[in-house]
Write a protein that holds these residues in place. Structure first.
Motif, short mmCIF file in Angstrom:
data_model
loop_
_atom_site.label_atom_id
_atom_site.label_comp_id
_atom_site.label_asym_id
_atom_site.label_seq_id
_atom_site.Cartn_x
_atom_site.Cartn_y
_atom_site.Cartn_z
N GLU A 131 0.84 -1.21 0.00
CA GLU A 131 0.00 0.00 0.00
C GLU A 131 0.87 1.25 0.00
O GLU A 131 0.53 2.25 -0.65
CB GLU A 131 -0.96 0.01 1.20
N ARG A 132 2.00 1.23 0.71
CA ARG A 132 2.91 2.37 0.70
C ARG A 132 3.48 2.59 -0.69
O ARG A 132 3.63 3.73 -1.13
CB ARG A 132 4.05 2.17 1.72
N ARG A 133 3.80 1.52 -1.38
CA ARG A 133 4.33 1.63 -2.75
C ARG A 133 3.28 2.28 -3.66
O ARG A 133 3.59 3.15 -4.46
CB ARG A 133 4.71 0.24 -3.25
N LYS A 134 2.03 1.84 -3.55
CA LYS A 134 0.95 2.43 -4.35
C LYS A 134 0.74 3.90 -3.96
O LYS A 134 0.52 4.75 -4.82
CB LYS A 134 -0.34 1.65 -4.15
N ALA A 135 0.81 4.16 -2.65
CA ALA A 135 0.66 5.53 -2.17
C ALA A 135 1.75 6.43 -2.73
O ALA A 135 1.49 7.57 -3.13
CB ALA A 135 0.69 5.55 -0.64
N PHE A 136 2.98 5.91 -2.78
CA PHE A 136 4.10 6.67 -3.32
C PHE A 136 3.81 7.05 -4.78
O PHE A 136 3.92 8.23 -5.16
CB PHE A 136 5.38 5.83 -3.22
N SER A 137 3.43 6.10 -5.58
CA SER A 137 3.13 6.37 -6.99
C SER A 137 2.00 7.37 -7.15
O SER A 137 2.06 8.28 -7.99
CB SER A 137 2.76 5.07 -7.72
N LEU A 138 0.96 7.20 -6.34
CA LEU A 138 -0.19 8.10 -6.43
C LEU A 138 0.19 9.52 -6.01
O LEU A 138 -0.18 10.50 -6.68
CB LEU A 138 -1.34 7.58 -5.56
N LEU A 139 0.94 9.66 -4.92
CA LEU A 139 1.32 11.00 -4.46
C LEU A 139 2.25 11.69 -5.46
O LEU A 139 2.15 12.91 -5.65
CB LEU A 139 1.94 10.93 -3.07
N ILE A 140 3.12 10.94 -6.10
CA ILE A 140 3.95 11.52 -7.17
C ILE A 140 3.04 12.03 -8.29
O ILE A 140 3.24 13.13 -8.82
CB ILE A 140 4.98 10.50 -7.70
N GLY A 141 2.02 11.24 -8.64
CA GLY A 141 1.09 11.66 -9.68
C GLY A 141 0.33 12.92 -9.31
O GLY A 141 0.18 13.83 -10.12
N VAL A 142 -0.14 12.99 -8.07
CA VAL A 142 -0.86 14.18 -7.60
C VAL A 142 0.06 15.40 -7.65
O VAL A 142 -0.32 16.47 -8.12
CB VAL A 142 -1.43 13.97 -6.18
N LEU A 143 1.29 15.22 -7.14
CA LEU A 143 2.24 16.32 -7.15
C LEU A 143 2.53 16.79 -8.57
O LEU A 143 2.59 17.99 -8.85
CB LEU A 143 3.53 15.92 -6.44
N ALA A 144 2.69 15.86 -9.48
CA ALA A 144 2.96 16.22 -10.88
C ALA A 144 1.84 17.08 -11.45
O ALA A 144 2.11 18.11 -12.09
CB ALA A 144 3.14 14.95 -11.72
N ILE A 145 0.62 16.70 -11.22
CA ILE A 145 -0.53 17.42 -11.76
C ILE A 145 -0.67 18.79 -11.10
O ILE A 145 -0.78 19.81 -11.78
CB ILE A 145 -1.82 16.59 -11.56
N ALA A 146 -0.65 18.81 -9.78
CA ALA A 146 -0.86 20.06 -9.05
C ALA A 146 0.28 21.05 -9.28
O ALA A 146 0.04 22.25 -9.45
CB ALA A 146 -1.04 19.77 -7.56
N ASP A 147 1.51 20.55 -9.29
CA ASP A 147 2.64 21.45 -9.47
C ASP A 147 2.70 22.01 -10.90
O ASP A 147 3.03 23.17 -11.10
CB ASP A 147 3.95 20.76 -9.10
N ALA A 148 2.35 21.19 -11.87
CA ALA A 148 2.31 21.69 -13.25
C ALA A 148 1.27 22.80 -13.38
O ALA A 148 1.52 23.83 -14.02
CB ALA A 148 2.00 20.55 -14.22
N ARG A 149 0.12 22.62 -12.76
CA ARG A 149 -0.93 23.64 -12.80
C ARG A 149 -0.45 24.91 -12.09
O ARG A 149 -0.64 26.01 -12.57
CB ARG A 149 -2.21 23.10 -12.15
N ARG A 150 0.21 24.73 -10.95
CA ARG A 150 0.71 25.89 -10.20
C ARG A 150 1.76 26.64 -11.03
O ARG A 150 1.73 27.86 -11.08
CB ARG A 150 1.30 25.46 -8.87
N ARG A 151 2.66 25.90 -11.67
CA ARG A 151 3.68 26.56 -12.50
C ARG A 151 3.02 27.36 -13.62
O ARG A 151 3.43 28.48 -13.92
CB ARG A 151 4.64 25.53 -13.10
N GLU A 152 2.02 26.76 -14.23
CA GLU A 152 1.33 27.42 -15.34
C GLU A 152 0.61 28.69 -14.87
O GLU A 152 0.68 29.73 -15.52
CB GLU A 152 0.32 26.45 -15.97
N ARG A 153 -0.05 28.61 -13.73
CA ARG A 153 -0.85 29.74 -13.24
C ARG A 153 -0.02 30.81 -12.55
O ARG A 153 -0.27 32.00 -12.73
CB ARG A 153 -1.90 29.25 -12.24
#
Length: 131
Positions: free
Chosen positions: A93-115
């Motif tokens: 579950e930690r491994r899945k959580a790691f992948s998911l949190l990286i995905g969330v960070l990628a999406i949110a940070d890209a949006r923040r950089r753009e805005r």
């Protein structure tokens, strides 16, 4: 900025393959893994992760909708759910959580950089993308 922070941001920005990140994460002890998950959760919140980021993050992480982290992120306030995801204990579950949190960070940070950073900023992790 330390080596861990650079690695995590390179994963989120797609400069390193997730397989490399998973291998690195698996090599950490349980306490270190928990620290990484909490670090990622914090940065997802700072990047202003939104509820609508959930489905794309699940897809990017390669999770099934029935996996625990995917179920959690799909329910309730995202800030609260990210904390629950970061607190998952079993290794798989930690491994899945790691992948998911990286995905969330990628999406949110890209949006923040753009805005908020399109006219330039001082965020060191954005400089990785510009290098």
């Amino acid at each position: 900025m330390n080596e861990r922070d650079i690695l995590l941001n390179e994963l989120a920005q797609g400069f390193r393959p997730m397989s490399e990140g998973i291998e690195w994460f698996d090599g950490l002890g349980q306490d270190e893994q928990s620290g990484v998950l909490l670090f990622l959760r914090h940065h997802c919140v700072q990047a202003r992760a939104a509820t609508e980021d959930a489905q794309e993050a699940i897809r990017r992480a390669g999770l099934r909708l029935t996996h625990t982290p995917a179920v959690l992120i799909s329910r309730g306030r995202i800030d609260d759910q990210l904390g629950k995801i970061a607190g998952l204990a079993p290794l798989d579950e930690r491994r899945k959580a790691f992948s998911l949190l990286i995905g969330v960070l990628a999406i949110a940070d890209a949006r923040r950089r753009e805005r908020f950073c399109s006219d330039g900023c001082s965020h060191w992790w954005h400089k990785l993308a510009d290098a």
